[in-house]
Design a protein around this motif. Structure first.
Motif, PDB file in Angstrom:
ATOM      1  N   VAL A  61       0.840  -1.204   0.000  1.00  0.00           N
ATOM      2  CA  VAL A  61       0.000   0.000   0.000  1.00  0.00           C
ATOM      3  C   VAL A  61       0.871   1.249   0.000  1.00  0.00           C
ATOM      4  O   VAL A  61       0.598   2.210  -0.731  1.00  0.00           O
ATOM      5  N   ARG A  62       1.950   1.239   0.804  1.00  0.00           N
ATOM      6  CA  ARG A  62       2.852   2.385   0.846  1.00  0.00           C
ATOM      7  C   ARG A  62       3.563   2.575  -0.499  1.00  0.00           C
ATOM      8  O   ARG A  62       3.717   3.703  -0.981  1.00  0.00           O
ATOM      9  N   TRP A  63       3.974   1.466  -1.118  1.00  0.00           N
ATOM     10  CA  TRP A  63       4.651   1.551  -2.423  1.00  0.00           C
ATOM     11  C   TRP A  63       3.724   2.137  -3.479  1.00  0.00           C
ATOM     12  O   TRP A  63       4.130   3.023  -4.246  1.00  0.00           O
ATOM     13  N   VAL A  64       2.481   1.666  -3.523  1.00  0.00           N
ATOM     14  CA  VAL A  64       1.518   2.190  -4.501  1.00  0.00           C
ATOM     15  C   VAL A  64       1.271   3.667  -4.252  1.00  0.00           C
ATOM     16  O   VAL A  64       1.233   4.467  -5.196  1.00  0.00           O
ATOM     17  N   ARG A  65       1.138   4.059  -3.007  1.00  0.00           N
ATOM     18  CA  ARG A  65       0.874   5.468  -2.680  1.00  0.00           C
ATOM     19  C   ARG A  65       2.042   6.350  -3.106  1.00  0.00           C
ATOM     20  O   ARG A  65       1.848   7.439  -3.650  1.00  0.00           O
ATOM     21  N   ARG A  67       4.296   5.670  -5.479  1.00  0.00           N
ATOM     22  CA  ARG A  67       4.366   5.725  -6.949  1.00  0.00           C
ATOM     23  C   ARG A  67       3.260   6.630  -7.498  1.00  0.00           C
ATOM     24  O   ARG A  67       3.466   7.348  -8.464  1.00  0.00           O
ATOM     25  N   ARG A  68       2.088   6.584  -6.897  1.00  0.00           N
ATOM     26  CA  ARG A  68       0.998   7.466  -7.323  1.00  0.00           C
ATOM     27  C   ARG A  68       1.387   8.917  -7.111  1.00  0.00           C
ATOM     28  O   ARG A  68       1.166   9.758  -7.994  1.00  0.00           O
ATOM     29  N   TYR A  69       1.945   9.204  -5.955  1.00  0.00           N
ATOM     30  CA  TYR A  69       2.332  10.587  -5.657  1.00  0.00           C
ATOM     31  C   TYR A  69       3.318  11.099  -6.704  1.00  0.00           C
ATOM     32  O   TYR A  69       3.175  12.221  -7.209  1.00  0.00           O
ATOM     33  N   GLU A  70       4.320  10.297  -7.028  1.00  0.00           N
ATOM     34  CA  GLU A  70       5.321  10.710  -8.014  1.00  0.00           C
ATOM     35  C   GLU A  70       4.675  10.944  -9.378  1.00  0.00           C
ATOM     36  O   GLU A  70       4.964  11.951 -10.048  1.00  0.00           O
ATOM     37  N   ALA A  71       3.819  10.023  -9.808  1.00  0.00           N
ATOM     38  CA  ALA A  71       3.164  10.151 -11.121  1.00  0.00           C
ATOM     39  C   ALA A  71       2.224  11.346 -11.148  1.00  0.00           C
ATOM     40  O   ALA A  71       2.209  12.118 -12.112  1.00  0.00           O
ATOM     41  N   SER A 158       0.612  10.940 -18.251  1.00  0.00           N
ATOM     42  CA  SER A 158      -0.663  10.348 -17.826  1.00  0.00           C
ATOM     43  C   SER A 158      -0.673   8.823 -17.943  1.00  0.00           C
ATOM     44  O   SER A 158      -1.574   8.174 -17.401  1.00  0.00           O
ATOM     45  N   ALA A 159       0.312   8.243 -18.622  1.00  0.00           N
ATOM     46  CA  ALA A 159       0.333   6.789 -18.830  1.00  0.00           C
ATOM     47  C   ALA A 159       0.326   5.993 -17.520  1.00  0.00           C
ATOM     48  O   ALA A 159      -0.406   4.998 -17.406  1.00  0.00           O
ATOM     49  N   PRO A 160       1.121   6.382 -16.497  1.00  0.00           N
ATOM     50  CA  PRO A 160       1.111   5.593 -15.252  1.00  0.00           C
ATOM     51  C   PRO A 160      -0.240   5.537 -14.557  1.00  0.00           C
ATOM     52  O   PRO A 160      -0.489   4.621 -13.759  1.00  0.00           O
ATOM     53  N   PHE A 161      -1.130   6.495 -14.835  1.00  0.00           N
ATOM     54  CA  PHE A 161      -2.425   6.511 -14.161  1.00  0.00           C
ATOM     55  C   PHE A 161      -3.220   5.246 -14.448  1.00  0.00           C
ATOM     56  O   PHE A 161      -3.974   4.766 -13.596  1.00  0.00           O
ATOM     57  N   TYR A 162      -3.071   4.709 -15.655  1.00  0.00           N
ATOM     58  CA  TYR A 162      -3.855   3.541 -16.047  1.00  0.00           C
ATOM     59  C   TYR A 162      -3.335   2.266 -15.378  1.00  0.00           C
ATOM     60  O   TYR A 162      -4.040   1.255 -15.341  1.00  0.00           O
ATOM     61  N   LEU A 163      -2.118   2.314 -14.840  1.00  0.00           N
ATOM     62  CA  LEU A 163      -1.573   1.180 -14.101  1.00  0.00           C
ATOM     63  C   LEU A 163      -1.745   1.362 -12.594  1.00  0.00           C
ATOM     64  O   LEU A 163      -2.093   0.419 -11.889  1.00  0.00           O
ATOM     65  N   LEU A 164      -1.501   2.567 -12.133  1.00  0.00           N
ATOM     66  CA  LEU A 164      -1.545   2.824 -10.696  1.00  0.00           C
ATOM     67  C   LEU A 164      -2.940   3.138 -10.190  1.00  0.00           C
ATOM     68  O   LEU A 164      -3.243   2.936  -9.022  1.00  0.00           O
TER      69      LEU A 164
END
Length: 207
Positions: A61-65, A67-71, A158-164
């Protein structure tokens, strides 16, 4: 003599329930000790597995958060730059239209100028307008180049949004991109909608 014969003929007494319980009680400590050892080991193993799963879940959960913040941050930077240059280009076009009107008026004054002083003044104004027009044209070209560069960057950002995820952020980003493609659209409102979705995704409260 008769008593001895009767005593010999009497069968031995059957063991009582109390005696069985006493015998069982004699082995209970060993059984309990074994149960405690194996039961404790089982509970320890189960607790360790559960703790490891919980830790792994928290780390994911921390890793996803993160990576989301960076993207999200990269996309917001590009989007804000795009909003700025779109607004700048709009202002420059308005100035260009006003400058065209000034040039047309100055040409009309040139046609009506009769004396030398009036003609000199018209020519002086014409030179000033020409300088302004040249500088403004350079600014318009720079703005268009910046927008063209940001158009490619915002697509990649915007590409990472579709994964994250989540989908709400991806949809808001897509809506903003479509809005930015239209010079007259309300870019600020679309950007604000995206930022609200990002705050919700990152569990950032408004203060």
């Amino acid at each position: 003599m008769i008593a001895l014969v009767l005593a010999a003929a009497t069968p031995p007494a059957e063991p009582t329930a109390g005696a069985d319980a006493a015998g069982a009680a004699a082995i209970d400590p060993t059984v309990l000790a074994l149960l405690s050892i194996f039961g404790g080991a089982l509970l320890t193993a189960a607790a360790g597995a559960w703790g490891a799963w919980r830790q792994s879940k928290r780390e994911h959960v921390r890793w996803v958060r993160e990576r989301r913040y960076e993207a999200y941050l990269e996309f917001i930077r590009v989007a804000r730059s795009m909003v700025y240059w779109r607004a700048e280009l709009t202002r420059q076009k308005i100035k260009s239209e006003a400058l065209d009107r000034e040039e047309a008026e100055n040409k009309a004054r040139r046609l009506n100028a009769e004396d030398g002083d009036a003609i000199d003044e018209v020519e002086r104004v014409a030179e000033q307008l020409e300088t302004k027009n040249r500088l403004l044209t350079e600014m318009i070209v720079r703005s268009r180049d910046a927008i063209a560069d940001l158009n490619s960057r915002i697509l990649d950002a915007s590409a990472p949004f579709y994964l994250l995820g989540p989908d709400s952020v991806a949809k808001a980003a897509q809506a903003l991109r479509k809005t930015l493609a239209t010079p007259t659209a309300d870019h600020g409102a679309a950007l604000g909608a995206l930022e609200r979705e990002i705050r919700d995704a990152l569990s950032i409260e408004d203060y």
